[in-house]
Design a protein around this motif. Structure first.
Motif, PDB file in Angstrom:
ATOM      1  N   ASP A  11      34.674  53.172  41.596  1.00  0.00           N
ATOM      2  CA  ASP A  11      34.663  52.142  40.551  1.00  0.00           C
ATOM      3  C   ASP A  11      34.915  52.840  39.222  1.00  0.00           C
ATOM      4  N   ASP A  13      35.124  52.538  35.612  1.00  0.00           N
ATOM      5  CA  ASP A  13      34.704  51.622  34.550  1.00  0.00           C
ATOM      6  C   ASP A  13      35.351  51.949  33.209  1.00  0.00           C
ATOM      7  N   HIS A  87      39.248  46.113  38.923  1.00  0.00           N
ATOM      8  CA  HIS A  87      37.804  46.076  38.670  1.00  0.00           C
ATOM      9  C   HIS A  87      37.569  45.150  37.467  1.00  0.00           C
ATOM     10  N   HIS A  91      35.801  45.097  32.551  1.00  0.00           N
ATOM     11  CA  HIS A  91      34.468  45.232  33.132  1.00  0.00           C
ATOM     12  C   HIS A  91      33.593  44.060  32.726  1.00  0.00           C
ATOM     13  N   PRO A 127      32.745  44.014  39.033  1.00  0.00           N
ATOM     14  CA  PRO A 127      31.828  44.865  38.277  1.00  0.00           C
ATOM     15  C   PRO A 127      30.365  44.555  38.626  1.00  0.00           C
ATOM     16  N   TRP A 128      29.551  45.575  38.669  1.00  0.00           N
ATOM     17  CA  TRP A 128      28.116  45.483  39.024  1.00  0.00           C
ATOM     18  C   TRP A 128      27.907  44.842  40.400  1.00  0.00           C
ATOM     19  N   HIS A 236      30.956  56.262  41.243  1.00  0.00           N
ATOM     20  CA  HIS A 236      31.612  56.174  39.932  1.00  0.00           C
ATOM     21  C   HIS A 236      32.037  57.571  39.520  1.00  0.00           C
TER      22      HIS A 236
HETATM   23 ZN   LIG Z   1      31.952  49.045  37.431  1.00  0.00          ZN
END
Ligand SMILES: [Zn+2]
Length: 283
Positions: A11, A13, A87, A91, A127-128, A236
């Motif tokens: 991921d 970010d 993604h 974000h 995201p998350w 990440h």
């Molecule tokens: Zn993320």
């Protein structure tokens, strides 16, 4: 013995995600590390011949400088044989978006990434890992309902919007209520080899590792190599030097084990696009 399959996600970010951090203390400064560490990850994956799916915020593929942009790196990820997924665009916390804002982030992200790499982008990583609220799957998130209000985006609505925008795959992490209750009782995650599941025409696969590449992820790798099914792991780039479960040392051991199982013919390291076409009807 059935052959297992591995889906490994990063991921990515970047500073767009760091600015929107939802953990204590507000915005963070680790955005640049996502780009710097991605270089290390590309080397590690090449060493073991194991591909990954890099889920990148779309805005990072637009022209500009780090820590917000690096289109050349996104192109290199693709050129090295990895899959580039979306993604979201910046974000975004999807449960709280209006229908129009949801469609806009899905569209803008896909367009920016496809323009950057010159190839279709069909996979999406929220995201998350949100939303997890999915009434049709007996999964209810009180926090999402409290924060996002009446018009919240639940997982079914997300998948419907994804299909409309041309996506065909989504990583999900909802858990039915009875599984969550049992987990609380047993004080551990109840994970099993994953399967593709169609939600509103999108092929979905559920995370079955807690994040990172240490003990639990390595155990799931061996279990799928024996029982069949998918291992779904993620990390990440900015966290791979933090000494935690996503650390490079664990990644190295995980990739070594994946390569060994592959060489024994027990595991295939695959990518979302290679799992398609998937079942398209259900729910
Ligand atoms: Zn993320």
């Amino acid at each position: 013995m059935r052959r297992g399959r591995l889906l490994l996600f990063w991921d990515v970010d970047t500073q767009w995600g760091a600015d929107r951090s939802r953990s204590g203390g507000g915005p963070k400064a680790w955005g640049a590390l996502d780009f710097e560490h991605t270089e290390l990850l590309l080397e590690a994956h090449a060493r073991h011949g194991v591909p990954a799916c890099f889920a990148v915020v779309g805005a990072a593929a637009l022209p500009g400088e780090r820590p917000y942009h690096d289109p050349a790196q996104v192109r290199r990820i693709h050129a090295l044989g990895h899959e580039v997924a979306s993604h979201s665009h910046r974000h975004d916390w999807l449960p709280g978006l209006s229908p129009r804002a949801l469609r806009e982030t899905l569209r803008a992200s896909k367009q920016a990434l496809e323009d950057c790499i010159g190839a279709p982008v069909t996979a999406f990583v929220p995201p998350w890992n949100r939303p997890v609220d999915y009434p049709a799957g007996w999964s209810f998130s009180l926090s999402e309902r409290r924060e996002a209000g009446r018009e919240r985006v639940h997982l079914g609505a997300l998948c419907e919007a994804l299909a409309e925008a041309g996506y065909r795959f989504c990583r999900v992490s909802y858990r039915p209520m009875h599984v969550r209750l049992l987990q609380r009782l047993l004080r551990r995650r109840l994970d099993r080899p994953a399967r593709l599941e169609a939600i509103r025409g999108v092929a979905c696969v559920r995370l079955n590792t807690p994040g990172g590449f240490d003990g639990p992820a390595q155990a799931m790798l061996r279990r799928c190599a024996t029982e069949g099914g998918l291992v779904v792991a993620y990390g990440h780039p900015h966290s791979v030097r933090g000494g935690g479960s996503q650390d490079l040392a664990h990644l190295e051991a995980f990739l070594r084990e994946a390569a060994r199982l592959r060489d024994e013919g027990r595991l295939e390291a695959t990518l979302p696009a290679r799992l398609l076409p998937a079942p398209v009807e259900a729910n």
